[in-house]
Write a protein that holds these residues in place. Sequence first.
Motif, short mmCIF file in Angstrom:
data_model
loop_
_atom_site.label_atom_id
_atom_site.label_comp_id
_atom_site.label_asym_id
_atom_site.label_seq_id
_atom_site.Cartn_x
_atom_site.Cartn_y
_atom_site.Cartn_z
N PRO A 39 42.11 41.46 38.01
CA PRO A 39 42.69 42.04 36.80
C PRO A 39 44.15 41.62 36.63
O PRO A 39 44.81 41.23 37.60
CB PRO A 39 42.57 43.55 37.04
CG PRO A 39 42.57 43.69 38.53
CD PRO A 39 41.83 42.50 39.04
N TRP A 40 44.63 41.73 35.41
CA TRP A 40 46.00 41.31 35.11
C TRP A 40 47.00 42.41 35.43
O TRP A 40 46.73 43.60 35.23
CB TRP A 40 46.12 40.91 33.64
CG TRP A 40 45.47 39.60 33.35
CD1 TRP A 40 44.14 39.38 33.12
CD2 TRP A 40 46.10 38.33 33.31
NE1 TRP A 40 43.89 38.05 32.94
CE2 TRP A 40 45.08 37.38 33.04
CE3 TRP A 40 47.41 37.90 33.46
CZ2 TRP A 40 45.35 36.02 32.92
CZ3 TRP A 40 47.68 36.55 33.33
CH2 TRP A 40 46.66 35.62 33.07
N SER A 41 48.17 42.03 35.90
CA SER A 41 49.27 42.95 36.15
C SER A 41 50.33 42.74 35.07
O SER A 41 50.27 41.79 34.29
CB SER A 41 49.89 42.68 37.52
OG SER A 41 50.49 41.38 37.55
N ARG A 42 51.31 43.62 35.04
CA ARG A 42 52.42 43.46 34.09
C ARG A 42 53.17 42.15 34.34
O ARG A 42 53.54 41.46 33.41
CB ARG A 42 53.37 44.65 34.19
CG ARG A 42 52.78 45.97 33.69
CD ARG A 42 53.77 47.12 33.92
NE ARG A 42 53.28 48.37 33.37
CZ ARG A 42 52.45 49.17 34.01
NH1 ARG A 42 52.01 48.84 35.22
NH2 ARG A 42 52.05 50.30 33.45
N VAL A 43 53.38 41.85 35.63
CA VAL A 43 54.08 40.61 35.99
C VAL A 43 53.27 39.39 35.53
O VAL A 43 53.82 38.44 34.98
CB VAL A 43 54.34 40.54 37.51
CG1 VAL A 43 54.90 39.18 37.90
CG2 VAL A 43 55.30 41.64 37.93
N GLY A 44 51.96 39.43 35.77
CA GLY A 44 51.11 38.32 35.35
C GLY A 44 51.11 38.13 33.84
O GLY A 44 51.14 37.00 33.34
#
Length: 208
Positions: free
Chosen positions: A101-106
């Motif tokens: 899943p995607w993170s804020r940083v990603g």
Amino acid sequence: TMEREQTGETTNDVNHRKIVEEGVKLGGYAPAGYSWSDKLNDDGTVQMSKRKGTPIKGKLVPNENASAVRDAFQARADGASWGKVAALLTERGVPNHKGGPWSRVGAKQLISNRTYLGELHHGGVEKVDEQTGEAYVTLKHENLHAHHPLIGRALWSAANSRTRRQPGRSGSEGPLLGSIIKCASCGGAMSQDYTVASGRKYRVYRCK
């Protein structure tokens, strides 16, 4: 000398420049929304790696996740937080480079990636010579029309103008070259770090 290392082309520099001029991304992974095409010979057959026996990577081409990536840029330009952009990408089934899943940083790295404008950038990174301990910047190669862009410059600028406006933070406290140096692999912004060589501390920039 250090001057030659900064301004002269080595064999690797020449090879990297030619590859970038051909519109082929050097190393790393294909950014979300893109896949690798196969590099072709003049007769249309696929070029194969003599060492690995696998097809040689060609230019980046949009894939089935391209529309979700465009929507992520639009969401950010419309005011969505990094958390909401990350959630959009995850909910739409867009895999990150680790398959999770995607993170804020990603999400922030994706939005700042100039590859989506059809550009390729390689080099221009500050490094430290292991023998002398002196800092230098590698030669930079770029191709502004390397492959099909997923978004236009107006949308990219709109999404990234929100990235740069951070209330309560002083712009003078940011890294000296953070807005200039981009990662050679993914095209995203670099973050400031430090390394020690021969007892001396040097500023370096690393991919976020």
